[in-house]
Design a protein around this motif. Structure first.
Motif, PDB file in Angstrom:
ATOM      1  N   THR A 192      -5.972  19.360   2.076  1.00 22.76           N
ATOM      2  CA  THR A 192      -5.667  18.015   1.583  1.00 22.76           C
ATOM      3  C   THR A 192      -4.823  18.076   0.312  1.00 22.76           C
ATOM      4  O   THR A 192      -3.855  17.325   0.158  1.00 22.76           O
ATOM      5  N   ARG A 214      -6.728   9.361   0.934  1.00 22.86           N
ATOM      6  CA  ARG A 214      -8.066   8.760   0.987  1.00 22.86           C
ATOM      7  C   ARG A 214      -8.792   9.124   2.283  1.00 22.86           C
ATOM      8  O   ARG A 214      -9.965   9.469   2.279  1.00 22.86           O
ATOM      9  N   TRP A 215      -8.078   9.039   3.405  1.00 24.79           N
ATOM     10  CA  TRP A 215      -8.693   9.421   4.674  1.00 24.79           C
ATOM     11  C   TRP A 215      -9.025  10.904   4.701  1.00 24.79           C
ATOM     12  O   TRP A 215     -10.056  11.311   5.243  1.00 24.79           O
ATOM     13  N   ALA A 216      -8.158  11.714   4.132  1.00 29.21           N
ATOM     14  CA  ALA A 216      -8.425  13.156   4.099  1.00 29.21           C
ATOM     15  C   ALA A 216      -9.641  13.460   3.235  1.00 29.21           C
ATOM     16  O   ALA A 216     -10.476  14.297   3.590  1.00 29.21           O
ATOM     17  N   SER A 274       1.517   4.733   1.254  1.00 27.23           N
ATOM     18  CA  SER A 274       1.092   5.461   2.450  1.00 27.23           C
ATOM     19  C   SER A 274       0.501   6.821   2.108  1.00 27.23           C
ATOM     20  O   SER A 274      -0.435   7.277   2.767  1.00 27.23           O
ATOM     21  N   GLN A 300       0.834  -1.194   0.000  1.00 24.92           N
ATOM     22  CA  GLN A 300       0.000   0.000   0.000  1.00 24.92           C
ATOM     23  C   GLN A 300       0.875   1.252   0.000  1.00 24.92           C
ATOM     24  O   GLN A 300       1.889   1.316   0.669  1.00 24.92           O
ATOM     25  N   PHE A 313     -12.106  11.435   2.685  1.00 26.55           N
ATOM     26  CA  PHE A 313     -13.244  10.962   3.466  1.00 26.55           C
ATOM     27  C   PHE A 313     -13.666  12.014   4.487  1.00 26.55           C
ATOM     28  O   PHE A 313     -14.851  12.295   4.660  1.00 26.55           O
ATOM     29  N   SER A 314     -12.680  12.634   5.146  1.00 23.04           N
ATOM     30  CA  SER A 314     -13.023  13.653   6.141  1.00 23.04           C
ATOM     31  C   SER A 314     -13.580  14.909   5.483  1.00 23.04           C
ATOM     32  O   SER A 314     -14.395  15.614   6.079  1.00 23.04           O
ATOM     33  N   ASP A 361      -3.061   6.331   1.070  1.00 21.79           N
ATOM     34  CA  ASP A 361      -3.910   6.080   2.230  1.00 21.79           C
ATOM     35  C   ASP A 361      -4.245   7.370   2.967  1.00 21.79           C
ATOM     36  O   ASP A 361      -5.394   7.587   3.360  1.00 21.79           O
ATOM     37  N   VAL A 362      -3.251   8.217   3.146  1.00 22.25           N
ATOM     38  CA  VAL A 362      -3.484   9.489   3.842  1.00 22.25           C
ATOM     39  C   VAL A 362      -4.460  10.350   3.062  1.00 22.25           C
ATOM     40  O   VAL A 362      -5.382  10.947   3.631  1.00 22.25           O
TER      41      VAL A 362
END
Length: 106
Positions: free
Chosen positions: A56, A22-24, A16, A14, A26-27, A19-20
């Motif tokens: 982001t 994607r989470w950002a 990283s 993955q 999402f938020s 991933d960061v």
């Protein structure tokens, strides 16, 4: 008799940064929804979403730039030397205090 065999991973590791981001992202969606749910204004939620999206995007840019720099450093460390020789000793330029040379004699 066949038992469990160790199989090599076929999925790539993955990323990283991905991933960061994607989470950002999402938020960026979740926070305005929560603000609206708890009675915040539509304009406030939209402004929050735009602000989070801007942060982001900048963070993603900086993370990618950092990854490229790290990859270039690793490549430079692994590349063979092209004949550059480093001097050591009294003649080496070390940036310290120099004595003599430009002091007036009197």
């Amino acid at each position: 008799m066949s038992g469990p065999h160790a199989t090599p991973q076929t999925t790539p590791p993955q990323d990283s940064v991905t991933d960061v981001v994607r989470w950002a992202a999402f938020s960026c969606v979740l926070v305005p929804v929560v603000l609206l749910w708890y009675g915040g204004s539509l304009a406030g939620a939209a402004g929050t979403a735009l602000g989070l999206a801007a942060v982001t995007a900048v963070c993603r840019l900086l993370l990618r730039q950092s990854e490229r720099g790290a990859a270039q450093m690793r490549a430079a460390e692994q590349a063979p030397s092209r004949g550059h020789r480093h001097r050591a000793g009294a003649g080496a330029r070390r940036g310290g205090r120099h004595t003599g040379g430009s002091t007036p004699v009197g």
